[in-house]
Each structure stands twice: as structure tokens, then as C-alpha cells.
Design a protein around this motif. Structure first.
Motif, PDB file in Angstrom:
ATOM      1  N   UNK A   1     -27.735 -32.552  41.086  1.00 55.91           N
ATOM      2  CA  UNK A   1     -28.877 -31.894  41.723  1.00 55.91           C
ATOM      3  C   UNK A   1     -29.079 -32.341  43.153  1.00 55.91           C
ATOM      4  N   UNK A   2     -28.951 -33.644  43.391  1.00 50.91           N
ATOM      5  CA  UNK A   2     -29.127 -34.169  44.745  1.00 50.91           C
ATOM      6  C   UNK A   2     -27.979 -33.740  45.645  1.00 50.91           C
ATOM      7  N   UNK A   3     -26.770 -33.709  45.110  1.00 56.22           N
ATOM      8  CA  UNK A   3     -25.622 -33.266  45.899  1.00 56.22           C
ATOM      9  C   UNK A   3     -25.810 -31.825  46.366  1.00 56.22           C
ATOM     10  N   UNK A   4     -26.285 -30.969  45.474  1.00 53.09           N
ATOM     11  CA  UNK A   4     -26.525 -29.573  45.845  1.00 53.09           C
ATOM     12  C   UNK A   4     -27.607 -29.469  46.901  1.00 53.09           C
ATOM     13  N   UNK A   5     -28.683 -30.247  46.729  1.00 49.29           N
ATOM     14  CA  UNK A   5     -29.787 -30.212  47.692  1.00 49.29           C
ATOM     15  C   UNK A   5     -29.324 -30.651  49.075  1.00 49.29           C
ATOM     16  N   UNK A   6     -28.559 -31.739  49.146  1.00 50.09           N
ATOM     17  CA  UNK A   6     -28.106 -32.248  50.433  1.00 50.09           C
ATOM     18  C   UNK A   6     -27.154 -31.269  51.115  1.00 50.09           C
ATOM     19  N   UNK A   7     -26.249 -30.687  50.338  1.00 49.69           N
ATOM     20  CA  UNK A   7     -25.303 -29.740  50.917  1.00 49.69           C
ATOM     21  C   UNK A   7     -26.008 -28.476  51.397  1.00 49.69           C
ATOM     22  N   UNK A   8     -26.935 -27.967  50.598  1.00 56.77           N
ATOM     23  CA  UNK A   8     -27.695 -26.778  50.999  1.00 56.77           C
ATOM     24  C   UNK A   8     -28.539 -27.048  52.238  1.00 56.77           C
ATOM     25  N   UNK A   9     -29.105 -28.237  52.308  1.00 59.04           N
ATOM     26  CA  UNK A   9     -29.957 -28.575  53.443  1.00 59.04           C
ATOM     27  C   UNK A   9     -29.138 -28.714  54.719  1.00 59.04           C
ATOM     28  N   UNK A  10     -27.950 -29.292  54.612  1.00 62.07           N
ATOM     29  CA  UNK A  10     -27.069 -29.361  55.777  1.00 62.07           C
ATOM     30  C   UNK A  10     -26.706 -27.959  56.265  1.00 62.07           C
ATOM     31  N   UNK A  11     -26.397 -27.076  55.309  1.00 60.90           N
ATOM     32  CA  UNK A  11     -26.070 -25.702  55.686  1.00 60.90           C
ATOM     33  C   UNK A  11     -27.267 -25.034  56.358  1.00 60.90           C
ATOM     34  N   UNK A  12     -28.467 -25.354  55.889  1.00 59.51           N
ATOM     35  CA  UNK A  12     -29.675 -24.835  56.520  1.00 59.51           C
ATOM     36  C   UNK A  12     -29.870 -25.406  57.915  1.00 59.51           C
ATOM     37  N   UNK A  13     -29.482 -26.674  58.100  1.00 57.87           N
ATOM     38  CA  UNK A  13     -29.583 -27.285  59.424  1.00 57.87           C
ATOM     39  C   UNK A  13     -28.675 -26.570  60.415  1.00 57.87           C
ATOM     40  N   UNK A  14     -27.523 -26.127  59.940  1.00 60.86           N
ATOM     41  CA  UNK A  14     -26.596 -25.393  60.803  1.00 60.86           C
ATOM     42  C   UNK A  14     -27.221 -24.096  61.318  1.00 60.86           C
ATOM     43  N   UNK A  15     -28.209 -23.585  60.573  1.00 63.87           N
ATOM     44  CA  UNK A  15     -28.904 -22.346  60.953  1.00 63.87           C
ATOM     45  C   UNK A  15     -30.214 -22.619  61.690  1.00 63.87           C
ATOM     46  N   UNK A  16     -30.434 -23.868  62.052  1.00 68.01           N
ATOM     47  CA  UNK A  16     -31.653 -24.215  62.789  1.00 68.01           C
ATOM     48  C   UNK A  16     -32.820 -24.617  61.935  1.00 68.01           C
ATOM     49  N   UNK A  17     -32.609 -24.803  60.637  1.00 66.52           N
ATOM     50  CA  UNK A  17     -33.721 -25.065  59.734  1.00 66.52           C
ATOM     51  C   UNK A  17     -34.370 -26.422  59.860  1.00 66.52           C
ATOM     52  N   UNK A  18     -33.715 -27.369  60.537  1.00 64.11           N
ATOM     53  CA  UNK A  18     -34.291 -28.708  60.693  1.00 64.11           C
ATOM     54  C   UNK A  18     -34.647 -29.012  62.144  1.00 64.11           C
ATOM     55  N   UNK A  19     -34.773 -27.971  62.948  1.00 64.75           N
ATOM     56  CA  UNK A  19     -35.075 -28.166  64.369  1.00 64.75           C
ATOM     57  C   UNK A  19     -36.483 -27.699  64.709  1.00 64.75           C
ATOM     58  N   UNK A  20     -37.157 -28.501  65.528  1.00 67.75           N
ATOM     59  CA  UNK A  20     -38.457 -28.122  66.074  1.00 67.75           C
ATOM     60  C   UNK A  20     -38.688 -28.964  67.323  1.00 67.75           C
ATOM     61  N   UNK A  21     -39.162 -28.338  68.386  1.00 63.93           N
ATOM     62  CA  UNK A  21     -39.387 -29.084  69.628  1.00 63.93           C
ATOM     63  C   UNK A  21     -40.828 -28.987  70.122  1.00 63.93           C
ATOM     64  N   UNK A  22     -41.753 -28.748  69.180  1.00 67.62           N
ATOM     65  CA  UNK A  22     -43.155 -28.583  69.569  1.00 67.62           C
ATOM     66  C   UNK A  22     -43.872 -29.912  69.814  1.00 67.62           C
ATOM     67  N   UNK A  23     -43.281 -31.016  69.358  1.00 69.28           N
ATOM     68  CA  UNK A  23     -43.854 -32.357  69.538  1.00 69.28           C
ATOM     69  C   UNK A  23     -45.243 -32.511  68.905  1.00 69.28           C
ATOM     70  N   UNK A  24     -45.529 -31.728  67.882  1.00 75.12           N
ATOM     71  CA  UNK A  24     -46.840 -31.837  67.223  1.00 75.12           C
ATOM     72  C   UNK A  24     -47.015 -33.167  66.500  1.00 75.12           C
ATOM     73  N   UNK A  25     -45.925 -33.718  65.973  1.00 72.63           N
ATOM     74  CA  UNK A  25     -46.037 -35.000  65.280  1.00 72.63           C
ATOM     75  C   UNK A  25     -46.411 -36.101  66.266  1.00 72.63           C
ATOM     76  N   UNK A  26     -45.736 -36.132  67.393  1.00 73.74           N
ATOM     77  CA  UNK A  26     -46.042 -37.127  68.436  1.00 73.74           C
ATOM     78  C   UNK A  26     -47.500 -37.013  68.866  1.00 73.74           C
ATOM     79  N   UNK A  27     -47.963 -35.788  69.055  1.00 79.07           N
ATOM     80  CA  UNK A  27     -49.343 -35.571  69.503  1.00 79.07           C
ATOM     81  C   UNK A  27     -50.339 -36.022  68.442  1.00 79.07           C
TER      82      UNK A  27
END
Length: 284
Positions: free
Chosen positions: A239-265
Motif C-alpha cells: 500500500x505504501x509503495x503504491x502511494x509513494x509511486x503515485x505521489x511521485x507521478x503526481x509531482x511530475x504533473x505539478x501536484x506538489x508545487x506551490x509558490x504562494x508562501x502562505x505557510x511562511x506567512x
């Protein structure tokens, strides 16, 4: 009074520690499946209450008297929707005035399959009638830091994220954000897209390990099925292997990117740099 669910987990414990710096211990409730796991918190004056995501009858009593509740998303992928529904329903019956939910970055449009249960939970909150705030947490840098020992051993970081940019932050950064939201007024209806200040690719990640360790480490980008197979071969549960692989594939599509800096603020300081966590991993 503030209730934190999943308080025996890594994120929940960090949130409790942050709240203890601002509130009397008696005003904090650690809601956990196994109260024995947080005896140390009870000794410090934190209220410890039994709350099992799979046993709805335990939840309403656990939430009694709560003004605010942090719903830390369940770790059981595939079971989150019924578990979260039980918590939301119990919070409504207990008269909780605000639910803060740890969702996922851009849950409504994310390409990550992991986002589906988060999106459904957000929709349940909208229908519940209970005021809520969404903490859409990005990727935890620790998810990648866990691979540092293997990278040093084999000289390679494996993944299927391509050159997708990853705006991760440390677990402590997301915990600090939850503390801010739980202790501020006027949070109902807010949606926070929370991510690290500086994005990196897995090529950058491998290069940072190499730079700090003095050992040659490169990134090997694999098709998603091959990355999953490599994880399985390394003993990662299916289950974890599938989750990690799917998430990496999602990252390739921009799914783990954000540049709004809301967390820092929100937390009032820079997020923890990737380099700092690599240093900590190498020093262990």
C-alpha cells in the motif's frame, strides 16, 4: 478548549507541544486511540481522552466541551472517508465551534490519487454546518529524507517525479501552522495552501545529499510501475509503495508545487530548508 485528534502521532504530538507553549495544559485535549501511548502528556496536565476513528461511540464524549478541534487526517488510506465522517458528525453533535482539517495541497485540483479522500472530506465539512478551516498541507520533506540512508548506500535516489518541482516543508512547519490557526480568531472559512518556501526536484535532492556527504549520489527517474516495483523489492509494504509511486507521478504533473508562501506567512518565519533536514539525516 482545543481537541487534537491523532495526538499520539508525529504531527499531533508536535501540535500539542506547540499549544502547551501558549495555553494551560488543562485547556488541551489529546484525543487518541490508545491513551497509554500519551501518559507523558497526561502527567503534564493535558486532558487525555479515548477517541477511536473506527468506534464512533467514543468520539462525541471525547469532544465534549471543545471550542476548536484539529482533525488530523487518518493514516489509514482507503478508510479515511468513513473515519472522517464519524469525527465530523461527532463534532457537530458535541457543539464544536470550529474544525481545522489537515487536507492536502490543492485538494480540489490535485493530480495525486491521494487527494480523493481529502477532497471528499472537505465536501463533508461543507455539508456539515460546522464552521471549518482547511489546512491544505503540502508534502512533508521527511517523506524524502527517509530515503537518505539507501541513497548513500547505493549512490542513487529512485523516483518517478521527473523534474517536477516539490515545495515540501518539515512536519514541524505544518504543526506550527496548525497551532497558529487553532489559537487565532476569525479562521472559519479560510483555506490555506501550505508549502515550503523553496521548491526542488529530486535531481536537486540527490545533488544535496551528494554535496553534504561527499559521496556521488544521482537521481534515477523511473516509470511509475518500475518505481513501485523497486519499492516492493526493498521491502516497502504494498500500500505504501503504491502511494509513494503515485505521489511521485503526481509531482511530475505539478501536484506538489506551490509558490504562494502562505505557510511562511502563517507561521511568521521561513520554512525549514531541505538542506537542514539532509544535514540532520546525515548526522544521525
Amino acid at each position: 478548549m482545543i481537541v487534537v485528534t491523532g495526538a499520539s502521532g508525529q504531527l499531533g504530538r508536535m501540535v500539542i507541544e506547540g499549544l502547551l507553549e501558549r495555553l494551560p495544559a488543562a485547556d488541551i485535549v489529546a484525543a487518541v486511540r490508545n491513551p497509554d501511548q500519551v501518559n507523558d502528556l497526561a502527567k503534564r496536565g493535558v486532558q487525555v481522552r479515548h477517541a477511536d476513528y473506527d468506534k464512533p461511540a467514543t468520539l462525541e464524549k471525547a469532544f465534549e466541551g471543545a471550542d476548536r478541534l484539529l482533525l488530523v487526517s487518518s493514516s489509514e488510506v482507503g478508510k479515511r472517508v468513513p473515519q472522517h465522517r464519524a469525527i465530523i458528525d461527532a463534532a457537530r453533535r458535541a457543539g464544536v465551534a470550529l474544525i481545522a482539517y489537515t487536507s492536502i495541497l490543492h485538494a480540489d485540483v490535485s493530480p495525486l490519487p491521494l487527494a480523493a479522500e481529502h477532497k471528499e472530506t472537505e465536501e463533508m465539512l461543507q455539508r456539515s454546518g460546522v464552521p471549518f478551516v482547511l489546512l491544505r498541507n503540502g508534502w512533508y520533506t521527511e517523506n524524502y529524507i527517509a530515503s537518505v540512508p539507501a541513497a548513500l548506500q547505493h549512490g542513487v535516489v529512485l523516483g518517478s517525479a521527473g523534474e517536477g518541482r516539490i515545495s515540501s516543508a518539515a512536519r514541524a512547519d505544518y504543526a506550527a501552522a496548525a497551532v497558529e490557526v487553532l489559537t487565532r480568531d476569525g479562521q472559519a472559512g479560510r483555506v490555506y495552501e501550505l508549502a515550503g518556501d523553496t521548491a526542488y526536484s529530486l535531481t536537486d535532492f540527490a545533488a544535496e545529499i551528494s554535496r553534504q556527504s561527499g559521496k556521488a549520489v544521482v537521481y534515477n527517474d523511473l516509470p511509475e510501475p518500475d518505481f513501485k516495483a523497486a519499492l516492493l523489492g526493498a521491502g516497502v509494504p504494498a500500500g505504501l509503495a503504491a502511494l509513494l509511486a503515485e505521489s511521485d507521478a503526481g509531482a511530475a504533473k505539478g501536484g506538489l508545487f506551490d509558490d504562494s508562501l502562505q505557510l511562511r506567512e502563517l507561521i511568521g518565519r521561513p520554512t525549514t530548508p531541505l538542506a537542514s533536514l539532509v544535514t540532520a539525516a546525515l548526522n544521525q
